[in-house]
Motif scaffolding. Structure first.
Motif, PDB file in Angstrom:
ATOM      1  N   LYS A  68      19.577  12.684 -16.403  1.00  0.00           N
ATOM      2  CA  LYS A  68      20.250  12.721 -17.702  1.00  0.00           C
ATOM      3  C   LYS A  68      21.636  12.062 -17.621  1.00  0.00           C
ATOM      4  CE  LYS A  68      17.971  16.910 -19.367  1.00  0.00           C
ATOM      5  NZ  LYS A  68      18.185  18.282 -19.895  1.00  0.00           N
ATOM      6  N   GLN A  69      22.153  11.780 -18.821  1.00  0.00           N
ATOM      7  CA  GLN A  69      23.487  11.186 -18.920  1.00  0.00           C
ATOM      8  C   GLN A  69      24.529  12.148 -18.346  1.00  0.00           C
ATOM      9  OE1 GLN A  69      23.874   8.082 -20.090  1.00  0.00           O
ATOM     10  NE2 GLN A  69      26.071   8.119 -19.645  1.00  0.00           N
ATOM     11  N   GLN A  70      25.589  11.563 -17.736  1.00  0.00           N
ATOM     12  CA  GLN A  70      26.680  12.329 -17.115  1.00  0.00           C
ATOM     13  C   GLN A  70      26.157  13.307 -16.058  1.00  0.00           C
ATOM     14  OE1 GLN A  70      29.244  10.284 -17.879  1.00  0.00           O
ATOM     15  NE2 GLN A  70      30.526  12.122 -17.892  1.00  0.00           N
ATOM     16  N   THR A  71      25.118  12.859 -15.335  1.00  0.00           N
ATOM     17  CA  THR A  71      24.559  13.653 -14.237  1.00  0.00           C
ATOM     18  C   THR A  71      24.238  12.725 -13.085  1.00  0.00           C
ATOM     19  OG1 THR A  71      23.585  15.199 -15.834  1.00  0.00           O
ATOM     20  CG2 THR A  71      22.764  15.308 -13.573  1.00  0.00           C
ATOM     21  N   SER A  72      24.400  13.235 -11.881  1.00  0.00           N
ATOM     22  CA  SER A  72      24.073  12.459 -10.682  1.00  0.00           C
ATOM     23  C   SER A  72      23.126  13.279  -9.812  1.00  0.00           C
ATOM     24  CB  SER A  72      25.347  12.113  -9.906  1.00  0.00           C
ATOM     25  OG  SER A  72      25.036  11.330  -8.774  1.00  0.00           O
ATOM     26  N   VAL A  73      22.103  12.594  -9.285  1.00  0.00           N
ATOM     27  CA  VAL A  73      21.094  13.263  -8.462  1.00  0.00           C
ATOM     28  C   VAL A  73      21.281  12.848  -7.010  1.00  0.00           C
ATOM     29  CG1 VAL A  73      18.617  13.389  -7.922  1.00  0.00           C
ATOM     30  CG2 VAL A  73      19.412  13.529 -10.295  1.00  0.00           C
ATOM     31  N   VAL A  74      21.218  13.822  -6.109  1.00  0.00           N
ATOM     32  CA  VAL A  74      21.345  13.576  -4.671  1.00  0.00           C
ATOM     33  C   VAL A  74      19.942  13.596  -4.056  1.00  0.00           C
ATOM     34  CG1 VAL A  74      22.309  14.388  -2.496  1.00  0.00           C
ATOM     35  CG2 VAL A  74      23.624  14.613  -4.630  1.00  0.00           C
ATOM     36  N   LEU A  75      19.548  12.474  -3.395  1.00  0.00           N
ATOM     37  CA  LEU A  75      18.229  12.361  -2.763  1.00  0.00           C
ATOM     38  C   LEU A  75      18.358  12.524  -1.252  1.00  0.00           C
ATOM     39  CD1 LEU A  75      16.522   9.363  -4.617  1.00  0.00           C
ATOM     40  CD2 LEU A  75      16.046  11.811  -4.866  1.00  0.00           C
ATOM     41  N   GLU A  76      17.355  13.216  -0.687  1.00  0.00           N
ATOM     42  CA  GLU A  76      17.286  13.382   0.776  1.00  0.00           C
ATOM     43  C   GLU A  76      15.892  12.955   1.260  1.00  0.00           C
ATOM     44  OE1 GLU A  76      18.125  17.428   1.610  1.00  0.00           O
ATOM     45  OE2 GLU A  76      20.293  17.244   1.301  1.00  0.00           O
ATOM     46  N   ARG A  77      15.865  12.415   2.432  1.00  0.00           N
ATOM     47  CA  ARG A  77      14.594  12.027   3.078  1.00  0.00           C
ATOM     48  C   ARG A  77      14.503  12.766   4.400  1.00  0.00           C
ATOM     49  NH1 ARG A  77      13.205   5.813   3.258  1.00  0.00           N
ATOM     50  NH2 ARG A  77      12.815   6.364   1.047  1.00  0.00           N
ATOM     51  N   PHE A  78      13.535  13.637   4.463  1.00  0.00           N
ATOM     52  CA  PHE A  78      13.367  14.502   5.628  1.00  0.00           C
ATOM     53  C   PHE A  78      14.636  15.271   5.939  1.00  0.00           C
ATOM     54  CE2 PHE A  78      10.310  10.985   6.539  1.00  0.00           C
ATOM     55  CZ  PHE A  78       9.146  11.706   6.324  1.00  0.00           C
ATOM     56  N   GLY A  79      15.329  15.724   4.865  1.00  0.00           N
ATOM     57  CA  GLY A  79      16.531  16.550   5.023  1.00  0.00           C
ATOM     58  C   GLY A  79      17.814  15.779   5.245  1.00  0.00           C
ATOM     59  N   LYS A  80      17.718  14.459   5.282  1.00  0.00           N
ATOM     60  CA  LYS A  80      18.914  13.643   5.496  1.00  0.00           C
ATOM     61  C   LYS A  80      19.303  12.946   4.198  1.00  0.00           C
ATOM     62  CE  LYS A  80      20.717   9.965   8.432  1.00  0.00           C
ATOM     63  NZ  LYS A  80      20.398   8.979   9.510  1.00  0.00           N
ATOM     64  N   PHE A  81      20.591  12.816   3.978  1.00  0.00           N
ATOM     65  CA  PHE A  81      21.085  12.209   2.736  1.00  0.00           C
ATOM     66  C   PHE A  81      20.574  10.772   2.641  1.00  0.00           C
ATOM     67  CE2 PHE A  81      24.348   9.556   0.629  1.00  0.00           C
ATOM     68  CZ  PHE A  81      24.294  10.120  -0.652  1.00  0.00           C
ATOM     69  N   LEU A  82      19.976  10.486   1.468  1.00  0.00           N
ATOM     70  CA  LEU A  82      19.436   9.160   1.232  1.00  0.00           C
ATOM     71  C   LEU A  82      20.306   8.370   0.270  1.00  0.00           C
ATOM     72  CD1 LEU A  82      17.143   7.069   1.571  1.00  0.00           C
ATOM     73  CD2 LEU A  82      15.965   8.211  -0.348  1.00  0.00           C
ATOM     74  N   PRO A 103       6.858  10.154  -2.873  1.00  0.00           N
ATOM     75  CA  PRO A 103       6.414  11.549  -2.965  1.00  0.00           C
ATOM     76  C   PRO A 103       6.330  12.205  -1.589  1.00  0.00           C
ATOM     77  CG  PRO A 103       5.049  10.126  -4.321  1.00  0.00           C
ATOM     78  CD  PRO A 103       5.880   9.216  -3.483  1.00  0.00           C
ATOM     79  N   ILE A 104       6.633  13.471  -1.579  1.00  0.00           N
ATOM     80  CA  ILE A 104       6.574  14.330  -0.394  1.00  0.00           C
ATOM     81  C   ILE A 104       7.661  13.959   0.606  1.00  0.00           C
ATOM     82  CG2 ILE A 104       5.171  15.153   1.533  1.00  0.00           C
ATOM     83  CD1 ILE A 104       2.689  14.588  -0.167  1.00  0.00           C
ATOM     84  N   ILE A 105       7.921  12.690   0.794  1.00  0.00           N
ATOM     85  CA  ILE A 105       8.916  12.264   1.788  1.00  0.00           C
ATOM     86  C   ILE A 105      10.334  12.429   1.240  1.00  0.00           C
ATOM     87  CG2 ILE A 105       9.760  10.302   3.125  1.00  0.00           C
ATOM     88  CD1 ILE A 105       6.888   9.274   3.240  1.00  0.00           C
ATOM     89  N   ASP A 106      10.562  11.912   0.036  1.00  0.00           N
ATOM     90  CA  ASP A 106      11.885  12.018  -0.572  1.00  0.00           C
ATOM     91  C   ASP A 106      11.950  13.259  -1.455  1.00  0.00           C
ATOM     92  OD1 ASP A 106      12.476   9.652   0.660  1.00  0.00           O
ATOM     93  OD2 ASP A 106      12.112   8.406  -1.111  1.00  0.00           O
ATOM     94  N   GLN A 107      13.052  13.949  -1.363  1.00  0.00           N
ATOM     95  CA  GLN A 107      13.248  15.165  -2.142  1.00  0.00           C
ATOM     96  C   GLN A 107      14.584  15.104  -2.891  1.00  0.00           C
ATOM     97  OE1 GLN A 107      10.986  17.572  -2.440  1.00  0.00           O
ATOM     98  NE2 GLN A 107       9.574  16.584  -0.979  1.00  0.00           N
ATOM     99  N   ILE A 108      14.596  15.699  -4.084  1.00  0.00           N
ATOM    100  CA  ILE A 108      15.862  15.831  -4.840  1.00  0.00           C
ATOM    101  C   ILE A 108      16.607  17.047  -4.307  1.00  0.00           C
ATOM    102  CG2 ILE A 108      16.863  16.282  -7.114  1.00  0.00           C
ATOM    103  CD1 ILE A 108      14.526  14.815  -8.376  1.00  0.00           C
ATOM    104  N   ALA A 109      17.730  16.803  -3.652  1.00  0.00           N
ATOM    105  CA  ALA A 109      18.487  17.906  -3.045  1.00  0.00           C
ATOM    106  C   ALA A 109      19.294  18.682  -4.082  1.00  0.00           C
ATOM    107  CB  ALA A 109      19.427  17.359  -1.968  1.00  0.00           C
TER     108      ALA A 109
END
Length: 326
Positions: A26-40, A52-58
């Motif tokens: 959404k607008q004025q929002t930022s999403v943090v992605l992680e891959r296997f628990g590491k910041f992506l 899918p499955i590999i990348d997760q929204i932290a």
């Protein structure tokens, strides 16, 4: 038969996996992605894809300006307990989303701690009246301290406001009594000033009235004297001397006065001599009074002249012309 069952299941699983790789920010929002628990990385507003499955929204970070209200109770320099409500407006810096998400567990608790620290360090230096007058100084001090501390965590302090100052109930009651007494004092001063102005105006009006009254009396007497002078001249022209003319005028005014008194129905009882000799007696008494007054005046002038210029005493030991008499 089994193949026909497995194929739809696989299709459904494929669709689920495919759609799980699509997400919207959404607008004025930022999403943090992680891959296997590491910041992506971070993703801003819009439609995005992930494995899918590999990348997760932290997590999701709100980039809007937020407000945190902190209620602080502290003591002033004159030992008065007071509660201050501090409103802190802050925002996550877009370029520092990583720091805001990973470095700080609870930004609200962190901000609250700094607000308490600054307020309890600044307010005890001020008296209660100064707290009300210098609340902007307190807000500036809080903002300065928060900016130095929170920028390292990816937060920007937009504004700090002291929105409420609430002293102890007994102190507020005393302040209200002092304020009421001060206003009553000012009101009494205005009332006294108004009374003074009225008294001065009344005195000036009375003085002006007396002045005009005296001027009127003086004009009246001047006209009376002029009329008497003309009457004496008229009587002298017909062979009546000044003394007889004066006696005639006094007698005439005497009877005019008696007539005027008799015309007043509500007047008090006044006893006056009404014989013809009364006017002559009054004239003689007036002449005698004027003569005695002139004699006394001449005697006082002579006495004052002797007092101011005493005669010089002659020195028998030094005959005239000697050096000691000079």
């Amino acid at each position: 038969m089994s193949t026909m069952i497995i194929i739809p299941i696989l299709v459904v699983l494929a669709l689920i996996i495919l759609f799980s790789g699509i997400f919207i920010v959404k607008q004025q929002t930022s999403v943090v992605l992680e891959r296997f628990g590491k910041f992506l990385g971070t993703r801003s507003s819009g439609l995005h894809f992930k494995i899918p499955i590999i990348d997760q929204i932290a997590g999701r970070i709100n980039l809007k300006v937020q407000q945190l209200d902190v209620l602080v109770e502290t003591k002033t320099k004159d030992d008065v307990f007071v509660k201050l409500k501090i409103s802190v407006q802050f925002q996550v810096i877009k370029t520092n989303v990583y720091d805001a998400f990973y470095k700080l567990e609870s930004p609200h608790d962190q901000i609250t701690s700094y607000v308490f620290d600054v307020v309890r360090a600044e307010v005890p230096k001020m008296k209660l009246d100064d707290v009300f007058e210098r609340k902007d100084d307190i807000a500036i001090a809080v903002k300065r301290e928060l900016n130095q501390a929170m920028q390292d965590y990816g937060y920007d302090i937009i504004k700090t406001l002291v929105t409420d100052i609430d002293p102890d109930a007994q102190v507020k009651s005393a302040m209200n009594r002092i304020n009421a007494a001060e206003r009553e004092k000012v009101a009494a001063e205005y009332v006294a000033e108004a009374e003074r102005i009225k008294i001065v105006a009344k005195a000036r009006a009375e003085a002006e009235s007396k002045r005009l009254q005296g001027q009127g009396i003086a004009d009246q007497r001047r006209e009376i004297a002029r009329g008497l002078e003309e009457s004496v001249d008229v009587l002298n022209n017909v062979g009546i001397n000044s003394q007889e003319a004066s006696a005639l005028i006094v007698v005439t005014q005497h009877y005019d006065t008696l007539q005027s008194i008799g015309e007043q129905t509500n007047s008090n009882l006044i006893l006056l001599p009404n014989s013809p000799q009364a006017g002559s007696d009054m004239l003689n008494n007036m002449i005698a009074s004027f003569t005695a007054s002139n004699q006394i005046g001449e005697a006082m002038k002579a006495q004052n002249s002797l007092t101011m210029n005493p005669p010089k005493k002659k020195n028998k030991d030094n005959p005239p012309g000697s050096d000691d008499s000079i």
